[in-house]
Enzyme design. Sequence first.
Site, PDB file in Angstrom:
ATOM      1  N   ASP A 132       0.859  -1.172   0.000  1.00  0.00           N
ATOM      2  CA  ASP A 132       0.000   0.000   0.000  1.00  0.00           C
ATOM      3  C   ASP A 132       0.903   1.233   0.000  1.00  0.00           C
ATOM      4  OD1 ASP A 132      -2.218   1.649   0.067  1.00  0.00           O
ATOM      5  OD2 ASP A 132      -3.165   0.608   1.746  1.00  0.00           O
ATOM      6  N   TRP A 133       0.318   2.365  -0.342  1.00  0.00           N
ATOM      7  CA  TRP A 133       1.077   3.585  -0.618  1.00  0.00           C
ATOM      8  C   TRP A 133       1.634   4.226   0.658  1.00  0.00           C
ATOM      9  CZ3 TRP A 133      -0.103   1.162  -4.559  1.00  0.00           C
ATOM     10  CH2 TRP A 133       0.055   1.640  -5.860  1.00  0.00           C
TER      11      TRP A 133
END
Length: 708
Positions: free
Chosen positions: A278-279
């Site tokens: 995930d970012w």
Amino acid sequence: MPSRVSSLVAAGVCVAALTVPVVPAGAATPCGDPRRRPWCDTSLSPDRRAALLLRALTPHERLGLMAGDDPVGPLLTPTSATAREGTVRGVPRLGIPTVLMAGGGPAGIRQGRGTALPSPIALGAGFDSAAAARFGRVVGDEARRKGNDVALGPALDIVRTPRGGRSFEGFGEDPFLTARLAVPWIRAVQEQGVLTSVKHFPANNQEFQRFTVDAVVGARALREVYLPPFEAAVREARPATVMCAYNLVNGRPSCGSRPILDGVLRGEWGFRGTVISDWFLAAKDTAGSAEAGLNIEMPVGVRYSPAALLAALGTGRLSRATVDRRVHEYLRTLFAHGVMDRAPYPNAPGTIDTAAHDRAARELAEGGITLLRNDGVLPLRAPRSIALIGSAAGEYVSGGGSSQVTPRATVTVRQGVQARARGAAVTYRDGRDVRSAVAAAREADVAIVVAADAKSEFTDAPCMTLRCGDPRRGDQDALIRAVAAANPRTVVVLQTGAPVLTPWAEDVAAVVETWYPGQQGGHAVARMLFGDVDPGGRLPVTFPVAERDTPTGTDRRRYPGVGGKVHYSEGVFVGYRHYDRHGIAPRFPFGHGLSYTTFAYRDLRVGPRGAQVTVVNTGNRTGVAVPQLYVALGGTPGVPQPPRQLKGFAKVTLAPGASRRVTFPLDARSFAYWDEKGGRWQAAPRCRILAGSSSRDLPLSAACGTPG
């Protein structure tokens, strides 16, 4: 500053320091001539081609393929026609293209303006695998025509607490329903030549402390509730990538858990694709993440920067063999999904069939609209006057965060009702002046109150009421009560991303849940209110009477957690399983939804390969039925079982008097539970099959057969 960037700053990340040069989209060339580049020989297997290409890469190039390279652009300009959610820079000299990732995957493509589809929870309410495929085709088509290689979706996280900020991004509280919608969604996107990224793996169920919270989950709950949607996706739909989550699971980072990534995901399920983070802040450790199975850190390398990787290699914590394995897995993904063997997709949004996508958005919204209560006021029959009340009626309502799509155009409920009213006088009040709203309601044949919550990534809801659902709208519960007191023919139209409390439900004539219905939501809602279409939705989540009734209740250890740990001590009793086990009456049960006609369920038969039920339209108009099949397991001492679990559903449209024989396939897993001691699936000694229209309306029952 946009909320996502704000969250990074609050977390102590210096955004400016993460900026790196970005290779323009389309700079990489197609694979090329196999006589010069043997890995371009399409007769070879993806594994063989990846091995040949890996040998041609320099050590520095290998490290460069382990992280994204565009940290800021899409965060600051999410509506730009050229903004990407992320990119992974290619190696042009070897024909490796730069891979472009589109944001907003779960509800459409948010790059520039696009088709804002209904929220995924509305798709969950549709109980319709064909609709999930149609949804996926729109996402895939729009992603490809905007020049993207990857759509970041679907989100397969279970709604554990209705207060979860991203509840609207998933398909509801049931793992079977989520799995059956995920598979056709993924297949449809990837049939368009676009890769998918199944997220957020695993047990990512709240936004509070989302970067650091440790989800303490028992093995049985993981296997029976939180992992099955991902398992079905991987085994049946073969997604190209899986996105690991921010949170920890049982003390290990999701992106650094070898038992989960290399053990369950790759080892047990046979995943052959790429794991991306995930970012920002999902990868907690360089060597630990790489050894566990994380291929690429997104959207830029922090733990996976070349310097960090070289340092880990230098200390011996990370081996060259592990780097090669992770890069090989990524290259294999590009070969297996055809990315290496085609030219980059042009960014050509003008080629999108916007009329077809608008129609799909409207019809998908209609399929998820759920009629919860109706004393006969609906469908509307040529009212002379309508009082339309509530600020949400005049606004486009959607969930916030990285799945939020900027629509090309919107139709609000106000616009939809006014266009459809056909001669009726429509008076609009935004509800901020309650006395004015009450006066308008008192003078109208029917009053329609539109109320909304404000679900978003980054934050969980402070409560489940419409008093605090969206502070801009004031006390919507009080507004509904006041209008209902003035007009007994009051219809409440909810636009929410999860269950909300409805203490006024018995005081109004009808309650309709429309979720976040997308850019064509106003037309969809109006068509349902006036009876142009039958309400097609059924609840994918339970609506409680009070928040204390929910599975997490008021136990802070269960939610939001204590000392950085959230304890999933409810085990497998999530959603309706909890209410059924404890004998708690919900306001509206899982699977519930009314039609404008009536149905009968008859002749349940159980055979070696499944069960069958006959559905009959016993009313006087065409309508939509959603027959549901549940299995009740038992007989194992010390292993408490939910009273019933969804194991089959269908969606059928029947004319008055018509009937349909519906078949529900069943297999060995339909009758099994996870044996924690043995670490395997175990058939329950006893079981029964139940069928009907919701989890609390199951008139048919039969003994289980032997699965084929």
